[in-house]
Design a protein around this motif. Structure first.
Motif, PDB file in Angstrom:
ATOM      1  N   SER A   1      -3.389  -2.489   0.898  1.00 60.75           N
ATOM      2  CA  SER A   1      -4.491  -1.745   1.540  1.00 60.75           C
ATOM      3  C   SER A   1      -5.423  -1.016   0.721  1.00 60.75           C
ATOM      4  CB  SER A   1      -4.018  -0.870   2.678  1.00 60.75           C
ATOM      5  OG  SER A   1      -5.056  -0.164   3.073  1.00 60.75           O
TER       6      SER A   1
ATOM      7  N   ASN B   1      -0.062  -0.402  -2.717  1.00 53.83           N
ATOM      8  CA  ASN B   1      -0.418  -0.907  -1.456  1.00 53.83           C
ATOM      9  C   ASN B   1      -1.558  -2.168  -1.600  1.00 53.83           C
ATOM     10  OD1 ASN B   1      -0.917  -1.337   1.479  1.00 53.83           O
ATOM     11  ND2 ASN B   1       0.041   0.728   1.452  1.00 53.83           N
TER      12      ASN B   1
ATOM     13  N   ALA C   1      -5.428   2.623   1.583  1.00 51.98           N
ATOM     14  CA  ALA C   1      -4.318   3.276   1.058  1.00 51.98           C
ATOM     15  C   ALA C   1      -3.986   3.677  -0.415  1.00 51.98           C
ATOM     16  CB  ALA C   1      -3.131   2.609   1.432  1.00 51.98           C
ATOM     17  N   ARG C   2      -4.563   2.700  -1.470  1.00 53.72           N
ATOM     18  CA  ARG C   2      -4.672   3.029  -2.735  1.00 53.72           C
ATOM     19  C   ARG C   2      -5.750   3.858  -3.019  1.00 53.72           C
ATOM     20  NH1 ARG C   2      -4.826  -2.651  -2.750  1.00 53.72           N
ATOM     21  NH2 ARG C   2      -6.964  -2.644  -3.744  1.00 53.72           N
TER      22      ARG C   2
ATOM     23  N   TYR D   1       1.648   5.581   3.667  1.00 58.82           N
ATOM     24  CA  TYR D   1       2.469   5.077   2.455  1.00 58.82           C
ATOM     25  C   TYR D   1       3.508   4.263   2.758  1.00 58.82           C
ATOM     26  CZ  TYR D   1      -0.729   8.385   0.062  1.00 58.82           C
ATOM     27  OH  TYR D   1      -1.913   9.058  -0.274  1.00 58.82           O
TER      28      TYR D   1
ATOM     29  N   THR E   1       6.923  -8.474  -0.706  1.00 58.34           N
ATOM     30  CA  THR E   1       5.726  -8.073  -1.798  1.00 58.34           C
ATOM     31  C   THR E   1       5.543  -9.090  -2.618  1.00 58.34           C
ATOM     32  OG1 THR E   1       6.638  -5.674  -1.594  1.00 58.34           O
ATOM     33  CG2 THR E   1       5.160  -6.435  -3.438  1.00 58.34           C
TER      34      THR E   1
ATOM     35  N   ASP F   1       6.928   3.082  -4.463  1.00 64.48           N
ATOM     36  CA  ASP F   1       6.462   1.753  -4.289  1.00 64.48           C
ATOM     37  C   ASP F   1       7.311   0.644  -4.375  1.00 64.48           C
ATOM     38  OD1 ASP F   1       4.224   3.443  -3.860  1.00 64.48           O
ATOM     39  OD2 ASP F   1       2.774   1.946  -4.362  1.00 64.48           O
TER      40      ASP F   1
ATOM     41  N   GLY G   1       3.860   1.505   0.374  1.00 68.00           N
ATOM     42  CA  GLY G   1       3.187   1.611  -0.818  1.00 68.00           C
ATOM     43  C   GLY G   1       2.216   2.394  -0.638  1.00 68.00           C
ATOM     44  N   SER G   2       1.752   3.014  -1.971  1.00 68.91           N
ATOM     45  CA  SER G   2       0.623   4.212  -2.121  1.00 68.91           C
ATOM     46  C   SER G   2      -0.374   3.474  -3.297  1.00 68.91           C
ATOM     47  CB  SER G   2       1.271   5.340  -2.670  1.00 68.91           C
ATOM     48  OG  SER G   2       1.976   5.248  -3.982  1.00 68.91           O
TER      49      SER G   2
END
Length: 426
Positions: A148, A146, A151-152, A139, A188, A180, A142-143
């Motif tokens: 990815s 993210n 990851a999400r 993370y 971002t 995040d 980000g979570s």
């Protein structure tokens, strides 16, 4: 350690005469103003604030953590500590768990222990602001937002698991707070991050049990300092609306830029039926997580004035979930929490004294001076005898801090747990 009624009775005897004198005088004064003291006391007795499991040990700063002796090293001991606070204050009737720090090994035993302290399980809190042990995805960037997908999906799965844990304990709500964001311009894409977050929250939301709520927290900065994905109440409100009627905004007093008009935010959310929860703390500069009422007591009163008005006039808004979210860096954590509970109830009681009908008339007449006088008359009232009466009626301590110290609670906890006991999860 447990505190029995006999011990409380002995400590209460020392100040009961003075209390009765002060209470009788205040009750007579308020009666002359047309206030029903019994109704106010009943509301104070009913008002319960959840204690977060992470607040029972010493907090920390970005540079270090200085432990406090006798900290609770397990979920069982954390529940025992909340039980101690509740026995003294009679206003801490719930605990809010943080997952994965507080995953029970025996759910029935944990529920039985909480029940023995007359404690309920409030909102369960997910944790995607740090990497968890053995997690495949990171993370760091980000979570739920993210770039990815893996990851999400991992973050969504974690939140769904937290809900399942909460179901087993009797909780009815999930709190989602995201760290995040970004630290540098260009790091971002704002729109992509927000859309990813909305989609992820919707995935979590659709798995909620029918009688559950989801609280979406916001914060303008920290741990990221250039941007935060859910940076203000408007973004949280927008995301809650996108998810559905069981999703709400959660207000944390420390999660605002300096001098933000929080009472106006509260009023707007309650009018729209979207204030789901409230986290109490205090601050001087940012998200300081200081003892409630220690820095801005009048601001706290004004916020409670908005809350009381909303609870009486906005049936479209569910009864909010109340919780303390503070960090105890140099105080005994339990004493700090007791002080916060006292400050919360004091602001609550003062708000209940506001003559809302008279205030409405003054507002219609544009009598600005009268409006201020009405509010400040309530604020300047010493309501501590009302708080004491409410605690005594419920079987609590006349003066919780004095009782805590005279009963040598911390000393006994150190004897039971040792000087080097460290709170789990921190």
């Amino acid at each position: 350690m447990r505190i029995d009624k006999g011990q409380l009775g002995d400590t209460n005897k020392k100040g009961i005469t003075e209390h009765n004198e002060r209470y009788d005088f205040l009750a007579y004064t308020l009666l002359k103003k047309g206030k029903d003291v019994n109704v106010i006391i009943e509301k104070l007795q009913d008002f319960q604030v959840a204690i977060p499991s992470w607040a029972l040990g010493a907090g920390g700063t970005r540079f270090g953590r200085f432990g406090f002796q006798g900290e609770p090293s397990s979920l069982e001991l954390k529940i025992d500590d909340v039980g101690l606070i509740h026995s003294l204050t009679q206003s801490a009737g719930a605990i809010s768990l943080h997952i994965p720090w507080d995953v029970p090994t025996d759910y029935n035993a944990i529920k039985d222990l909480a029940n023995s302290h007359n404690i309920l399980f409030d909102a369960v809190n997910s944790n995607t602001f740090q990497n968890q042990k053995n997690s495949k995805e990171s993370y760091k960037f980000g979570s739920l937002s993210n770039t990815s997908k893996a990851a999400r999906e991992q973050a969504v799965a974690h939140n769904i698991e937290v809900v399942k844990i909460g179901e087993k304990l009797g909780s009815k709500s999930l709190t989602v707070w995201l760290a995040d964001g970004s630290n540098f311009p260009g790091q971002t894409n704002f729109q992509s991050a927000l859309q990813n977050t909305e989609d992820s929250l919707k995935d979590i939301y659709k798995t909620l049990p029918e009688d559950w709520k989801m609280f979406i927290e916001y914060k303008p900065y920290e741990p990221n300092f250039y941007s935060t994905v859910i940076q203000d109440w408007g973004t949280s409100f927008m995301l809650a609306n996108a998810c559905g009627e069981k999703a709400y905004t959660l207000v944390d007093l420390g999660h605002h830029l300096p001098n933000t008009n929080i009472e106006q935010i509260v009023s707007t959310l309650m009018l729209k039926g979207k204030l789901g929860g409230f986290h109490f703390n205090d601050s001087k500069y940012g998200d300081d997580d200081l003892t409630v009422g220690s820095i801005k007591p009048y601001a706290l009163f004004l916020i409670f004035n908005a809350l009381v008005y909303g609870m009486e006039n906005n049936p479209q808004n569910p009864y909010p979930a109340w919780m303390i979210d503070a960090s105890h860096n140099i105080k005994d954590p339990l004493e700090d929490l007791i002080q916060s509970l006292e400050a919360i109830q004091e602001a609550h009681a003062k708000a209940l004294l506001v003559d809302q009908e008279l205030l409405a008339k003054a507002q219609l007449n544009h009598d600005v001076v009268k409006c201020q006088e009405i509010l400040q008359d309530a604020y300047r009232t010493d309501v501590r005898p009302l708080l004491q009466k409410a605690r005594l009626n419920s079987g609590g301590a006349l003066n919780p801090i004095n009782a805590y110290r005279s009963l040598k609670v911390r000393e006994n906890l150190i004897k039971e747990r040792g000087a080097n006991s460290v709170a789990s999860g921190l």
